[in-house]
Structures are given as C-alpha cells and as structure tokens.
Design a protein around this motif. Structure first.
Motif, PDB file in Angstrom:
ATOM      1  N   GLY A  29      69.836  41.997  60.001  1.00  0.00           N
ATOM      2  CA  GLY A  29      69.768  43.443  59.856  1.00  0.00           C
ATOM      3  C   GLY A  29      70.712  44.095  58.882  1.00  0.00           C
ATOM      4  O   GLY A  29      70.597  45.287  58.629  1.00  0.00           O
ATOM      5  N   ILE A  30      71.662  43.362  58.302  1.00  0.00           N
ATOM      6  CA  ILE A  30      72.561  44.002  57.349  1.00  0.00           C
ATOM      7  C   ILE A  30      71.837  44.156  56.016  1.00  0.00           C
ATOM      8  O   ILE A  30      70.957  43.370  55.675  1.00  0.00           O
ATOM      9  CB  ILE A  30      73.860  43.188  57.173  1.00  0.00           C
ATOM     10  CG1 ILE A  30      74.966  44.086  56.609  1.00  0.00           C
ATOM     11  CG2 ILE A  30      73.649  41.980  56.284  1.00  0.00           C
ATOM     12  CD1 ILE A  30      76.334  43.447  56.634  1.00  0.00           C
ATOM     13  N   ASN A  31      72.155  45.195  55.277  1.00  0.00           N
ATOM     14  CA  ASN A  31      71.608  45.361  53.936  1.00  0.00           C
ATOM     15  C   ASN A  31      72.656  46.023  53.059  1.00  0.00           C
ATOM     16  O   ASN A  31      73.745  46.390  53.514  1.00  0.00           O
ATOM     17  CB  ASN A  31      70.297  46.160  53.957  1.00  0.00           C
ATOM     18  CG  ASN A  31      70.453  47.524  54.602  1.00  0.00           C
ATOM     19  OD1 ASN A  31      71.464  48.198  54.417  1.00  0.00           O
ATOM     20  ND2 ASN A  31      69.453  47.937  55.365  1.00  0.00           N
ATOM     21  N   LEU A 457      66.462  52.118  68.428  1.00  0.00           N
ATOM     22  CA  LEU A 457      66.870  52.457  67.072  1.00  0.00           C
ATOM     23  C   LEU A 457      67.719  51.324  66.496  1.00  0.00           C
ATOM     24  O   LEU A 457      68.612  50.805  67.167  1.00  0.00           O
ATOM     25  CB  LEU A 457      67.667  53.763  67.076  1.00  0.00           C
ATOM     26  CG  LEU A 457      68.106  54.292  65.706  1.00  0.00           C
ATOM     27  CD1 LEU A 457      66.906  54.657  64.858  1.00  0.00           C
ATOM     28  CD2 LEU A 457      69.021  55.499  65.880  1.00  0.00           C
ATOM     29  N   ASN A 458      67.426  50.921  65.271  1.00  0.00           N
ATOM     30  CA  ASN A 458      68.078  49.814  64.565  1.00  0.00           C
ATOM     31  C   ASN A 458      67.694  48.445  65.119  1.00  0.00           C
ATOM     32  O   ASN A 458      68.249  47.426  64.685  1.00  0.00           O
ATOM     33  CB  ASN A 458      69.607  49.957  64.560  1.00  0.00           C
ATOM     34  CG  ASN A 458      70.068  51.166  63.784  1.00  0.00           C
ATOM     35  OD1 ASN A 458      69.520  51.469  62.722  1.00  0.00           O
ATOM     36  ND2 ASN A 458      71.056  51.880  64.302  1.00  0.00           N
ATOM     37  N   GLY A 459      66.748  48.408  66.066  1.00  0.00           N
ATOM     38  CA  GLY A 459      66.261  47.128  66.566  1.00  0.00           C
ATOM     39  C   GLY A 459      65.433  46.405  65.512  1.00  0.00           C
ATOM     40  O   GLY A 459      64.835  47.017  64.628  1.00  0.00           O
ATOM     41  N   LYS A 585      63.031  46.676  60.644  1.00  0.00           N
ATOM     42  CA  LYS A 585      64.100  47.390  61.337  1.00  0.00           C
ATOM     43  C   LYS A 585      63.616  48.801  61.653  1.00  0.00           C
ATOM     44  O   LYS A 585      63.101  49.498  60.780  1.00  0.00           O
ATOM     45  CB  LYS A 585      65.356  47.463  60.470  1.00  0.00           C
ATOM     46  CG  LYS A 585      66.517  48.203  61.130  1.00  0.00           C
ATOM     47  CD  LYS A 585      67.727  48.205  60.214  1.00  0.00           C
ATOM     48  CE  LYS A 585      68.898  48.940  60.837  1.00  0.00           C
ATOM     49  NZ  LYS A 585      70.083  48.940  59.941  1.00  0.00           N
ATOM     50  N   LYS A 586      63.753  49.217  62.902  1.00  0.00           N
ATOM     51  CA  LYS A 586      63.353  50.565  63.305  1.00  0.00           C
ATOM     52  C   LYS A 586      64.441  51.542  62.873  1.00  0.00           C
ATOM     53  O   LYS A 586      65.580  51.452  63.323  1.00  0.00           O
ATOM     54  CB  LYS A 586      63.146  50.627  64.821  1.00  0.00           C
ATOM     55  CG  LYS A 586      62.621  51.969  65.326  1.00  0.00           C
ATOM     56  CD  LYS A 586      62.273  51.881  66.803  1.00  0.00           C
ATOM     57  CE  LYS A 586      61.738  53.184  67.349  1.00  0.00           C
ATOM     58  NZ  LYS A 586      61.333  53.068  68.771  1.00  0.00           N
TER      59      LYS A 586
END
Length: 588
Positions: A29-31, A457-459, A585-586
C-alpha cells in the motif's frame, strides 16, 4: 528476499544518501505520494525505486544528512495507523531498474512541450461544453466528426456526426507541419474532447488498429498529468509527464504495440526545476484527442498482441454467443459454475494445495490484528496464511465450504455479488480466480464493488483472474507446461468444439476449451473449460466431464474494470503465471 531480487545490493551501517524501507512497498500500500507527504521538510528526495508486487522500496536523497533525518524519525515508527512499524537501512547505491521498467520512450512516441500559446489554450478550452448530455461516469466528453465508442475503442464510420472538428483547431496543423515534417499533411476527421476533474483517470487501452490510421495525437490543456504506458507483450511499463499545452504523438510502435492510460488519483510525483521529486496536485484538465479514420478498416501491423485483425482473433459469428441478460447470466452461472463446483468440489480441492507465492506475500504483509476477507475462498488454502491476522472466507460451493469447516476455518456461504458484511469492516480482501466465473461485465463490476464496499478506508484488495494469453515473453505458463499429452491449440482456421447450452428455452453456444492449450477461439473471452473427474469419484453411468463457464481476460481488461470505481486507486497491476492481477486501495 531483497538481496535475491537485487544482486549486489550493499547495505551500510553508516548514513548514506540512499535509504531502503525494508518492509513497505507497492505490495502493501505505500506509494510515492505517501512517502513525499510523510517526509516533507525532512529531506529532498531525488529518486525512488518501487517495484511491482514487492514489499520494499528505495529512496535517494540529495545528501546523506537528509536520509539520516528520515531514518531517525521513522525507524520503528508508522507512516499511517494501519502501517507496520518501518524497518530502515542505509544503502550505498540504488538497485538497477527492474527489467519491467523502461528508461527510453518506445519508437514513435513524441512529446512536443509548449506546443501552443496560452491564448490558443484558452480559446480551445472555451469550446468545451459541459452538460448532463455529454456526461460520462467519471468525466465530461464531447465528440466531433464521429462518436468514439468506449469499450471497443473505435467508431462506426457509417454514422458521421453533424458536428465537425472546430475551425479553431486548424492552427494546430500548421504548427505540426512546422514542428514535425514527417507528419506534415496530417489532418484528422475525428476528435474526442474529455474534461477530467482531479482524481479521474482513463483505463489502459489501445485505440483499435483497423479503425484509425497512424498516428493518434493528444493535446493536454489546463493541467499536467502522468500517463502510464505498458507493453502487453513484454510487461514493460513506464510513466510520462504530459505538461499543459503539450502535444503527445503516438506513432508506429507506441501507437500499435503499447497501451496507455491514466491512474485515477488527485496528485502525481514529478521532478521540480531543481531536480527533486515533489507532489504535484492535479487540477481541471482537458484532453483533445485527434484521430483519422482508416476506410475500409484494415491492419497488417507486426504488433499482434493488441491488433484486432490478428488471425487468432478471427472467430466465426456462429461461435460468438449472443449477449445474455442478467437473469440469463445468473442461470448460466448456476448451472455451469455453482452446480459444477458442488459436484467436483472434493476432487478440485485435492488439486489445490499450495498458496500462490504472490498471494501469500500479500497476506503476510497485512498488518497484525487486521481482518482479511477471502471472497471465493474455495478449500481455504489461503486461510492458513499469517496467523497474526483474523481471516474470514466465503464461497458459493457448499462442498468446498465443508472442506474449510473440516480444516477449522471461519467461513460462510454467500454469492460474491452480495456479501453479508457491513460497510467499511475489513482491512484487506482477496479474490483469487473468482470474478472470471461471472457472465457479464456488469456482474464482474458488481463483484468488485462489493469488495470495495466492505473494505475500510485505505484497505487493500488483491484480485486475480485467468488471462486469455497463457504465454509471456515467449515463455509458457505452468498451465501450458503441464500439457502432458502435448496437445496443440486449435489453429485459427479449424473450428473448435461447440457446446449448446439450453437455459429457459434459450440456446447459448460457447466454444469448449482444450485443456492446457492457449485460448485461441474466444474473441470475446467467453468459454467453457472441461473438468474431468477421477474414475473413483463417479459411478459407471454418471457424467465424468463437467463444463465450467469462464470469461478469460485480455491485457488491460481487469485494470479497466477496476478503474470504473472512482473510490479506489490501482496500487499495482501485474501478470502472474497466466493470471492478470491488481492491487486496489480504497481512498474514500
């Protein structure tokens, strides 16, 4: 793992200008936007290396002192609440570019910056009329000359529009004649104008070869954007910044052999004038895309992966099933998916032992104490991965769920189109080899919507679907290599076996795939795949071969499907042993 991926990597105990985040990357999930946002003010980043489906990344700073500040602040700390505490290390050099990343533009891709004046930009933007009639799901659109048909990326040349390309565009062609002599005389007869709000994007695609001539030309107005390019034949991809008032020319290889698209997000990572990476927030943007029709349609290009005229795609009309409505689709799935897996479930489970490595990595990187949902869990082979995470599984097959229960897993019966879990309640979700069993675009879209709905959120969600192309870089997938009888795919000129299914007195004809061969006879992706039970599983007079419905996916099709959901960001997409895969990613 990092040393295996990056031979020669040299870690250091002393501060260096390069910092490696050992346990956080695109996979979990990191960008680049998150990194820039978190370290803003601590140091100036000159470069990144983030690799597809990897849980690590590298940052190069202007000076070792900048890297040291970030190291001291974030070692064993979190970038965000659901993130694992960061493990950091200094490196003496950046690893070489991934073989799937590209430094040079493909042949025929040309960007002309500051192609028009600000005055002409304002004039062209004033032509855009935004109203409900011209509204699409994620953007406003207008067509001139001919209507561009989204979905097929083509036009109907027999239906010209009364609205022709505005005369205000004529100045572009005199400028192009001067700027690029090879394109002197190019005069388009079709124009599509799109207005994009920040956060909107376009699915990865290639304009239909046989319908449009070379080149395709796109003018960017109002705001800069990062466009993503991908070569489906090799998996190579790269990003290109399109500044406002720039003209992008896609010709030759870049026109025919690459897809292009824009990831839906609100900002991009770009280099500042000083050479440092920074966040550039998107603003209202307009694109003017010009095309010239090829009449009659034809193409003899060398880029067969994306060509609509390649021989393997020519399928007799009688073998293409008629479009089915939602009710018929549900009954098709009931007969040729649900009932089949209930019959073959025990035998199917015996053939599904080990987790696929990249799926296993995704689950391992889910933070401790999170909740993960496996939609279409089958025999539960992924429900044993990562004991620090609470896992739930659901499936439509009672037979396979019974296997899960016997193994002690938490599972429940449901359809992936309607998951009985409240909104925003799970941290991660996987759907492995499930969506390709749904018989219409709308049903596949709904399945993804359900996963997004239950995510917090962020899942993150990981989705795998079966790929139509079972070879990559001229290498066969394990699926083809397991062809013990050395059967060959049917030649394009030889008719495949056709099964006629009768549902509600309606007949649906579908090609029957020859196992362990390429999918050579399914232009629209719809196919029946046989499953043969072992002799001990059936009685002497019972059916031994079951036909399962599949929709096998073309390159870019899964990304396009996911991009229709505006509340997610595609973190990663890749090809894995005959499957197309995305990580979502939500974002709201």
């Amino acid at each position: 793992m990092i040393k295996a991926d990056c031979p020669g990597i040299d870690f250091s105990d002393e501060p260096q200008d390069i910092l490696c985040i050992l346990n956080c990357g695109l996979l979990n999930g990191i960008n680049t936007e998150i990194i820039i946002d978190q370290i803003n003010g601590l140091g100036k980043v000159q470069d990144f290396v983030l690799r597809s489906h990897k849980s690590y990344c590298f940052l190069k700073f202007e000076a070792a002192s900048d890297a040291e500040k970030v190291y001291e602040k974030f070692l064993c700390k979190k970038f965000w609440n659901d993130c694992a505490p960061l493990l950091l290390a200094y490196c003496r050099h950046l690893p070489e570019l991934n073989q799937c990343e590209r430094e040079n533009d493909p042949d025929g891709l040309i960007l002309l910056e500051e192609f028009i004046t600000p005055e002409l930009e304002r004039t062209l933007i004033s032509l855009v009329k935004c109203d409900d009639e011209n509204k699409m799901k994620n953007r406003q659109v207008q067509h001139f000359g001919y209507e561009f048909i989204y979905g097929s990326n083509s036009v109907d040349h027999s239906c010209p529009l009364d609205r022709k390309i505005p005369k205000e565009c004529d100045e572009l062609w005199s400028l192009l004649d001067k700027a690029h002599s090879n394109l002197a005389g190019f005069r388009p007869d079709q124009l599509t104008v799109n207005q994009y709000q920040p956060g909107h994007g376009i699915p990865s695609h290639c304009d239909t070869h046989s319908i449009f001539e070379d080149p395709i030309i796109s003018l960017s107005l109002g705001s800069a954007i990062i466009m993503e390019f991908k070569n489906p034949a090799t998996g190579v991809h790269f990003s290109k910044l399109l500044p406002s008032r720039s003209l992008l020319i896609m010709s030759r290889e870049s026109r025919y052999g690459w897809t292009h698209g824009i990831v839906p997000k609100v900002s991009d990572i770009v280099k500042s004038k000083q050479g440092f990476l920074t966040v550039q927030h998107r603003q209202l943007r307009y694109s003017f895309t010009f095309r010239k029709l090829r009449i009659p349609p034809s193409c003899d290009c060398a880029y067969k992966n994306l060509c609509d005229m390649k021989p393997t795609e020519v399928v007799s009309e009688e073998f293409v099933p008629k479009e089915v409505d939602e009710n018929l689709a549900a009954k098709l799935e009931k007969e040729n998916v649900h009932k089949v897996y209930n019959e073959i479930g025990n035998h199917f489970s015996e053939t599904r032992h080990s987790p696929w490595p990249n799926v296993e990595k995704f689950i391992i990187n889910v933070p401790e104490n999170s909740i993960l949902l496996d939609v279409g869990c089958g025999n539960g082979k992924y429900l044993s991965v990562n004991e620090k995470v609470t896992k739930l599984g659901c499936d439509r097959s009672e037979t396979l769920l019974q296997v899960c229960v016997e193994r002690g897993h938490r599972v429940f019966l449901c359809d992936c189109l309607s998951i009985p879990i409240r909104d925003n309640s799970v941290d991660a979700c996987i759907s492995i080899a499930v969506i390709h069993h749904l018989a219409t675009h709308e049903r596949r879209l709904q399945a993804i919507s359900e996963m997004i709905r239950v995510l917090r959120l962020n899942g993150l969600a990981l989705i795998y679907v079966w790929a139509k192309d079972q070879e990559k870089d001229n290498k066969k997938t394990r699926y083809l290599l397991q062809n013990q009888k050395k059967e060959e795919s049917l030649s394009p000129t030889k008719a495949p076996e056709i099964a006629t299914l009768t549902i509600d007195e309606k007949k649906i004809e579908l090609p029957v795939h020859r196992n362990r061969t390429q999918f050579s006879h399914t232009s629209n992706g719809n196919v029946l795949v046989p499953w043969k039970l072992k002799q001990k599983e059936v009685g002497e007079n019972e059916q031994k071969v079951f036909l399962r419905y599949y929709h096998v996916f073309n390159y870019g099709e899964l990304e396009s499907l996911c991009s229709e959901h505006k509340n997610v960001e595609i973190i990663d997409s890749y090809y894995d042993q005959g499957n197309h895969c995305v990580i979502l990613k939500k974002v709201y």
